[in-house]
Design a protein around this motif. Sequence first.
Motif, PDB file in Angstrom:
ATOM      1  N   SER A  52      25.669  14.865   8.431  1.00  0.00           N
ATOM      2  CA  SER A  52      24.893  13.953   9.276  1.00  0.00           C
ATOM      3  C   SER A  52      24.333  12.833   8.402  1.00  0.00           C
ATOM      4  O   SER A  52      24.697  12.718   7.240  1.00  0.00           O
ATOM      5  CB  SER A  52      23.771  14.727   9.979  1.00  0.00           C
ATOM      6  OG  SER A  52      22.951  15.368   9.019  1.00  0.00           O
ATOM      7  N   ASP A  53      23.463  12.037   8.974  1.00  0.00           N
ATOM      8  CA  ASP A  53      22.835  10.948   8.228  1.00  0.00           C
ATOM      9  C   ASP A  53      21.405  11.343   7.884  1.00  0.00           C
ATOM     10  O   ASP A  53      20.621  11.668   8.783  1.00  0.00           O
ATOM     11  CB  ASP A  53      22.800   9.665   9.068  1.00  0.00           C
ATOM     12  CG  ASP A  53      24.180   9.178   9.471  1.00  0.00           C
ATOM     13  OD1 ASP A  53      25.151   9.486   8.765  1.00  0.00           O
ATOM     14  OD2 ASP A  53      24.269   8.496  10.501  1.00  0.00           O
ATOM     15  N   VAL A  54      21.073  11.323   6.617  1.00  0.00           N
ATOM     16  CA  VAL A  54      19.707  11.597   6.197  1.00  0.00           C
ATOM     17  C   VAL A  54      19.091  10.264   5.783  1.00  0.00           C
ATOM     18  O   VAL A  54      19.619   9.571   4.914  1.00  0.00           O
ATOM     19  CB  VAL A  54      19.646  12.616   5.041  1.00  0.00           C
ATOM     20  CG1 VAL A  54      18.210  12.811   4.568  1.00  0.00           C
ATOM     21  CG2 VAL A  54      20.263  13.942   5.474  1.00  0.00           C
ATOM     22  N   LEU A  55      17.992   9.932   6.439  1.00  0.00           N
ATOM     23  CA  LEU A  55      17.292   8.678   6.167  1.00  0.00           C
ATOM     24  C   LEU A  55      15.970   8.973   5.484  1.00  0.00           C
ATOM     25  O   LEU A  55      15.354  10.012   5.734  1.00  0.00           O
ATOM     26  CB  LEU A  55      17.022   7.924   7.476  1.00  0.00           C
ATOM     27  CG  LEU A  55      18.233   7.651   8.366  1.00  0.00           C
ATOM     28  CD1 LEU A  55      17.782   6.985   9.659  1.00  0.00           C
ATOM     29  CD2 LEU A  55      19.245   6.793   7.641  1.00  0.00           C
ATOM     30  N   VAL A  56      15.537   8.052   4.632  1.00  0.00           N
ATOM     31  CA  VAL A  56      14.241   8.185   3.978  1.00  0.00           C
ATOM     32  C   VAL A  56      13.384   6.966   4.277  1.00  0.00           C
ATOM     33  O   VAL A  56      13.892   5.877   4.543  1.00  0.00           O
ATOM     34  CB  VAL A  56      14.363   8.366   2.448  1.00  0.00           C
ATOM     35  CG1 VAL A  56      15.027   9.693   2.112  1.00  0.00           C
ATOM     36  CG2 VAL A  56      15.094   7.212   1.794  1.00  0.00           C
ATOM     37  N   ALA A  57      12.084   7.198   4.213  1.00  0.00           N
ATOM     38  CA  ALA A  57      11.101   6.129   4.310  1.00  0.00           C
ATOM     39  C   ALA A  57      10.479   5.978   2.932  1.00  0.00           C
ATOM     40  O   ALA A  57      10.025   6.965   2.341  1.00  0.00           O
ATOM     41  CB  ALA A  57      10.025   6.476   5.339  1.00  0.00           C
ATOM     42  N   THR A  58      10.475   4.746   2.419  1.00  0.00           N
ATOM     43  CA  THR A  58       9.843   4.481   1.132  1.00  0.00           C
ATOM     44  C   THR A  58       8.900   3.290   1.270  1.00  0.00           C
ATOM     45  O   THR A  58       9.076   2.435   2.139  1.00  0.00           O
ATOM     46  CB  THR A  58      10.878   4.175   0.023  1.00  0.00           C
ATOM     47  OG1 THR A  58      11.561   2.964   0.345  1.00  0.00           O
ATOM     48  CG2 THR A  58      11.870   5.307  -0.143  1.00  0.00           C
ATOM     49  N   ARG A  59       7.915   3.271   0.423  1.00  0.00           N
ATOM     50  CA  ARG A  59       7.019   2.113   0.316  1.00  0.00           C
ATOM     51  C   ARG A  59       6.755   1.918  -1.173  1.00  0.00           C
ATOM     52  O   ARG A  59       6.348   2.851  -1.855  1.00  0.00           O
ATOM     53  CB  ARG A  59       5.711   2.340   1.062  1.00  0.00           C
ATOM     54  CG  ARG A  59       4.750   1.151   0.878  1.00  0.00           C
ATOM     55  CD  ARG A  59       3.453   1.320   1.613  1.00  0.00           C
ATOM     56  NE  ARG A  59       3.665   0.871   2.980  1.00  0.00           N
ATOM     57  CZ  ARG A  59       2.969   1.294   4.011  1.00  0.00           C
ATOM     58  NH1 ARG A  59       2.030   2.194   3.854  1.00  0.00           N
ATOM     59  NH2 ARG A  59       3.207   0.822   5.217  1.00  0.00           N
ATOM     60  N   ASP A  60       7.025   0.719  -1.629  1.00  0.00           N
ATOM     61  CA  ASP A  60       6.841   0.395  -3.052  1.00  0.00           C
ATOM     62  C   ASP A  60       7.578   1.396  -3.949  1.00  0.00           C
ATOM     63  O   ASP A  60       7.072   1.804  -4.992  1.00  0.00           O
ATOM     64  CB  ASP A  60       5.355   0.354  -3.417  1.00  0.00           C
ATOM     65  CG  ASP A  60       4.590  -0.704  -2.649  1.00  0.00           C
ATOM     66  OD1 ASP A  60       5.179  -1.756  -2.331  1.00  0.00           O
ATOM     67  OD2 ASP A  60       3.400  -0.473  -2.342  1.00  0.00           O
ATOM     68  N   GLY A  61       8.761   1.834  -3.511  1.00  0.00           N
ATOM     69  CA  GLY A  61       9.572   2.738  -4.304  1.00  0.00           C
ATOM     70  C   GLY A  61       9.157   4.196  -4.231  1.00  0.00           C
ATOM     71  O   GLY A  61       9.774   5.048  -4.870  1.00  0.00           O
ATOM     72  N   ILE A  62       8.128   4.506  -3.456  1.00  0.00           N
ATOM     73  CA  ILE A  62       7.645   5.889  -3.348  1.00  0.00           C
ATOM     74  C   ILE A  62       8.230   6.516  -2.085  1.00  0.00           C
ATOM     75  O   ILE A  62       8.152   5.936  -1.000  1.00  0.00           O
ATOM     76  CB  ILE A  62       6.102   5.929  -3.308  1.00  0.00           C
ATOM     77  CG1 ILE A  62       5.556   5.394  -4.628  1.00  0.00           C
ATOM     78  CG2 ILE A  62       5.597   7.341  -3.043  1.00  0.00           C
ATOM     79  CD1 ILE A  62       4.063   5.157  -4.627  1.00  0.00           C
ATOM     80  N   LEU A  63       8.799   7.692  -2.237  1.00  0.00           N
ATOM     81  CA  LEU A  63       9.389   8.416  -1.113  1.00  0.00           C
ATOM     82  C   LEU A  63       8.268   9.004  -0.255  1.00  0.00           C
ATOM     83  O   LEU A  63       7.475   9.816  -0.729  1.00  0.00           O
ATOM     84  CB  LEU A  63      10.304   9.524  -1.652  1.00  0.00           C
ATOM     85  CG  LEU A  63      11.180  10.263  -0.669  1.00  0.00           C
ATOM     86  CD1 LEU A  63      12.144   9.318   0.038  1.00  0.00           C
ATOM     87  CD2 LEU A  63      11.960  11.344  -1.394  1.00  0.00           C
ATOM     88  N   LEU A  64       8.212   8.566   1.009  1.00  0.00           N
ATOM     89  CA  LEU A  64       7.155   9.023   1.922  1.00  0.00           C
ATOM     90  C   LEU A  64       7.608  10.152   2.836  1.00  0.00           C
ATOM     91  O   LEU A  64       6.798  10.971   3.262  1.00  0.00           O
ATOM     92  CB  LEU A  64       6.668   7.862   2.797  1.00  0.00           C
ATOM     93  CG  LEU A  64       6.093   6.652   2.083  1.00  0.00           C
ATOM     94  CD1 LEU A  64       5.757   5.567   3.089  1.00  0.00           C
ATOM     95  CD2 LEU A  64       4.870   7.054   1.273  1.00  0.00           C
ATOM     96  N   GLY A  65       8.906  10.166   3.172  1.00  0.00           N
ATOM     97  CA  GLY A  65       9.402  11.185   4.085  1.00  0.00           C
ATOM     98  C   GLY A  65      10.840  10.929   4.449  1.00  0.00           C
ATOM     99  O   GLY A  65      11.484  10.034   3.892  1.00  0.00           O
TER     100      GLY A  65
END
Length: 168
Positions: A52-65
Amino acid sequence: MDILIRPAVPAEYAELGEITAQAYLQDGLLDFGEGDVYLAELRDVAKRAAASDVLVATRDGILLGGVTFVPRPGPMADIARPEEAEIRMLAVARAGRGRGAGEALVRACVERARAVEGCRAVVLSTQRTMHAAHRIYERLGFVRTPERDWNPMPELLDITLLTYQLTL
């Protein structure tokens, strides 16, 4: 800086797996804690990404979820029917909560579903106590589908997962 949603890369799989596992553990969503049979699934991002497709949320290079987007029924789908995509394993690290990462991940899945030829709806399962997630789903137009509620492990647990659907 804004939240960036993008596909996960293999170098992030272990971190995302731990974020996902800890989100479920810290929120009391696993009946057996560290011994829960589902915990290994939550940590196994490579397995999810292969199907499947795994997506990530990042802010300023930090993995949030992250989240698993299942574009059609298959090995990673729990409840998707033909012409449906499914959202699974949405998780945001405690430090990243309340900043829009969860909603951004769900929105990204909906956008991807709209791009899947023949996809008419997005479905998902959630636990009764995931109130913050329920608010996100409802704000984005998902509606409860109680006729599809289900128990993933009836032989082990007495748990009913709630289901939601967004018609595209």
